[in-house]
Design a protein around this motif. Structure first.
Motif, PDB file in Angstrom:
ATOM      1  N   ARG A  32       0.802  -1.225   0.000  1.00  0.00           N
ATOM      2  CA  ARG A  32       0.000   0.000   0.000  1.00  0.00           C
ATOM      3  C   ARG A  32       0.837   1.279   0.000  1.00  0.00           C
ATOM      4  O   ARG A  32       0.283   2.369   0.007  1.00  0.00           O
ATOM      5  CB  ARG A  32      -0.908   0.015   1.227  1.00  0.00           C
ATOM      6  CG  ARG A  32      -1.918  -1.094   1.218  1.00  0.00           C
ATOM      7  CD  ARG A  32      -2.809  -1.016   2.420  1.00  0.00           C
ATOM      8  NE  ARG A  32      -3.796  -2.084   2.385  1.00  0.00           N
ATOM      9  CZ  ARG A  32      -4.548  -2.418   3.399  1.00  0.00           C
ATOM     10  NH1 ARG A  32      -4.452  -1.760   4.532  1.00  0.00           N
ATOM     11  NH2 ARG A  32      -5.415  -3.389   3.288  1.00  0.00           N
ATOM     12  N   ALA A  33       2.137   1.172   0.010  1.00  0.00           N
ATOM     13  CA  ALA A  33       3.027   2.343   0.050  1.00  0.00           C
ATOM     14  C   ALA A  33       3.288   2.860  -1.361  1.00  0.00           C
ATOM     15  O   ALA A  33       3.052   2.157  -2.345  1.00  0.00           O
ATOM     16  CB  ALA A  33       4.352   1.957   0.713  1.00  0.00           C
ATOM     17  N   PRO A  34       3.789   4.094  -1.462  1.00  0.00           N
ATOM     18  CA  PRO A  34       4.200   4.590  -2.776  1.00  0.00           C
ATOM     19  C   PRO A  34       5.318   3.715  -3.345  1.00  0.00           C
ATOM     20  O   PRO A  34       6.044   3.061  -2.588  1.00  0.00           O
ATOM     21  CB  PRO A  34       4.729   6.001  -2.492  1.00  0.00           C
ATOM     22  CG  PRO A  34       4.382   6.328  -1.101  1.00  0.00           C
ATOM     23  CD  PRO A  34       4.030   5.072  -0.403  1.00  0.00           C
ATOM     24  N   ARG A  35       5.440   3.704  -4.663  1.00  0.00           N
ATOM     25  CA  ARG A  35       6.534   2.948  -5.303  1.00  0.00           C
ATOM     26  C   ARG A  35       7.873   3.416  -4.768  1.00  0.00           C
ATOM     27  O   ARG A  35       8.085   4.610  -4.559  1.00  0.00           O
ATOM     28  CB  ARG A  35       6.516   3.169  -6.813  1.00  0.00           C
ATOM     29  CG  ARG A  35       5.577   2.275  -7.527  1.00  0.00           C
ATOM     30  CD  ARG A  35       5.613   2.434  -9.015  1.00  0.00           C
ATOM     31  NE  ARG A  35       6.855   3.001  -9.524  1.00  0.00           N
ATOM     32  CZ  ARG A  35       7.138   3.094 -10.801  1.00  0.00           C
ATOM     33  NH1 ARG A  35       6.292   2.681 -11.695  1.00  0.00           N
ATOM     34  NH2 ARG A  35       8.273   3.621 -11.201  1.00  0.00           N
ATOM     35  N   CYS A  36       8.772   2.475  -4.574  1.00  0.00           N
ATOM     36  CA  CYS A  36      10.107   2.778  -4.048  1.00  0.00           C
ATOM     37  C   CYS A  36      11.179   2.313  -5.026  1.00  0.00           C
ATOM     38  O   CYS A  36      10.990   1.327  -5.743  1.00  0.00           O
ATOM     39  CB  CYS A  36      10.335   2.058  -2.721  1.00  0.00           C
ATOM     40  SG  CYS A  36       9.219   2.551  -1.425  1.00  0.00           S
ATOM     41  N   LEU A  37      12.285   3.018  -5.013  1.00  0.00           N
ATOM     42  CA  LEU A  37      13.482   2.601  -5.739  1.00  0.00           C
ATOM     43  C   LEU A  37      14.427   1.989  -4.723  1.00  0.00           C
ATOM     44  O   LEU A  37      14.643   2.569  -3.656  1.00  0.00           O
ATOM     45  CB  LEU A  37      14.181   3.812  -6.364  1.00  0.00           C
ATOM     46  CG  LEU A  37      13.393   4.661  -7.336  1.00  0.00           C
ATOM     47  CD1 LEU A  37      14.154   5.947  -7.617  1.00  0.00           C
ATOM     48  CD2 LEU A  37      13.170   3.899  -8.609  1.00  0.00           C
ATOM     49  N   LYS A  38      14.975   0.837  -5.038  1.00  0.00           N
ATOM     50  CA  LYS A  38      15.963   0.234  -4.154  1.00  0.00           C
ATOM     51  C   LYS A  38      17.339   0.466  -4.756  1.00  0.00           C
ATOM     52  O   LYS A  38      17.635  -0.007  -5.859  1.00  0.00           O
ATOM     53  CB  LYS A  38      15.698  -1.257  -3.976  1.00  0.00           C
ATOM     54  CG  LYS A  38      16.530  -1.873  -2.876  1.00  0.00           C
ATOM     55  CD  LYS A  38      16.050  -3.266  -2.548  1.00  0.00           C
ATOM     56  CE  LYS A  38      16.750  -3.792  -1.321  1.00  0.00           C
ATOM     57  NZ  LYS A  38      16.224  -5.095  -0.932  1.00  0.00           N
ATOM     58  N   LEU A  39      18.162   1.211  -4.043  1.00  0.00           N
ATOM     59  CA  LEU A  39      19.504   1.525  -4.515  1.00  0.00           C
ATOM     60  C   LEU A  39      20.428   0.327  -4.342  1.00  0.00           C
ATOM     61  O   LEU A  39      20.125  -0.589  -3.563  1.00  0.00           O
ATOM     62  CB  LEU A  39      20.044   2.727  -3.736  1.00  0.00           C
ATOM     63  CG  LEU A  39      19.221   4.013  -3.835  1.00  0.00           C
ATOM     64  CD1 LEU A  39      19.844   5.098  -2.968  1.00  0.00           C
ATOM     65  CD2 LEU A  39      19.082   4.466  -5.268  1.00  0.00           C
ATOM     66  N   PRO A  40      21.571   0.304  -5.035  1.00  0.00           N
ATOM     67  CA  PRO A  40      22.508  -0.816  -4.908  1.00  0.00           C
ATOM     68  C   PRO A  40      22.963  -1.060  -3.461  1.00  0.00           C
ATOM     69  O   PRO A  40      23.274  -2.188  -3.100  1.00  0.00           O
ATOM     70  CB  PRO A  40      23.689  -0.403  -5.789  1.00  0.00           C
ATOM     71  CG  PRO A  40      23.092   0.499  -6.808  1.00  0.00           C
ATOM     72  CD  PRO A  40      21.999   1.242  -6.083  1.00  0.00           C
ATOM     73  N   ASN A  41      22.953  -0.018  -2.626  1.00  0.00           N
ATOM     74  CA  ASN A  41      23.355  -0.203  -1.222  1.00  0.00           C
ATOM     75  C   ASN A  41      22.201  -0.689  -0.357  1.00  0.00           C
ATOM     76  O   ASN A  41      22.342  -0.815   0.854  1.00  0.00           O
ATOM     77  CB  ASN A  41      23.945   1.095  -0.662  1.00  0.00           C
ATOM     78  CG  ASN A  41      22.955   2.232  -0.598  1.00  0.00           C
ATOM     79  OD1 ASN A  41      21.778   2.072  -0.924  1.00  0.00           O
ATOM     80  ND2 ASN A  41      23.426   3.395  -0.201  1.00  0.00           N
ATOM     81  N   GLY A  42      21.041  -0.944  -0.964  1.00  0.00           N
ATOM     82  CA  GLY A  42      19.895  -1.479  -0.243  1.00  0.00           C
ATOM     83  C   GLY A  42      18.955  -0.424   0.320  1.00  0.00           C
ATOM     84  O   GLY A  42      17.876  -0.745   0.798  1.00  0.00           O
ATOM     85  N   LYS A  43      19.352   0.842   0.260  1.00  0.00           N
ATOM     86  CA  LYS A  43      18.498   1.906   0.779  1.00  0.00           C
ATOM     87  C   LYS A  43      17.392   2.227  -0.211  1.00  0.00           C
ATOM     88  O   LYS A  43      17.520   2.000  -1.406  1.00  0.00           O
ATOM     89  CB  LYS A  43      19.319   3.147   1.094  1.00  0.00           C
ATOM     90  CG  LYS A  43      20.327   2.875   2.195  1.00  0.00           C
ATOM     91  CD  LYS A  43      20.948   4.143   2.689  1.00  0.00           C
ATOM     92  CE  LYS A  43      21.971   3.730   3.742  1.00  0.00           C
ATOM     93  NZ  LYS A  43      22.060   4.646   4.816  1.00  0.00           N
TER      94      LYS A  43
END
Length: 63
Positions: A32-43
């Motif tokens: 249910r959250a907004p779309r997220c980008l997962k960076l190479p460092n996991g953040k």
């Protein structure tokens, strides 16, 4: 949108929406959250455009 960052951290998103991190984590686990980008460092980062679209969809559902 002058002065607003294009990519928010989870903490920035939570502060902007006035929610706890645990609430965001719960929304994300439930899809249910907004779309997220997962960076190479996991953040995670949230595009402002994705946040705005997500907020618009919440308004439509509340009507």
């Amino acid at each position: 949108m002058a002065g607003k960052r294009q990519h928010l951290t989870v903490d920035e998103l939570c502060e902007e929406l006035g929610i706890a991190r645990s609430t965001f984590d719960d929304w994300r686990a439930k899809g249910r959250a907004p779309r997220c980008l997962k960076l190479p460092n996991g953040k995670l980062r949230i595009r402002r455009s994705d946040l705005e679209a997500w907020l618009d969809s919440c308004m439509e559902n509340a009507a």
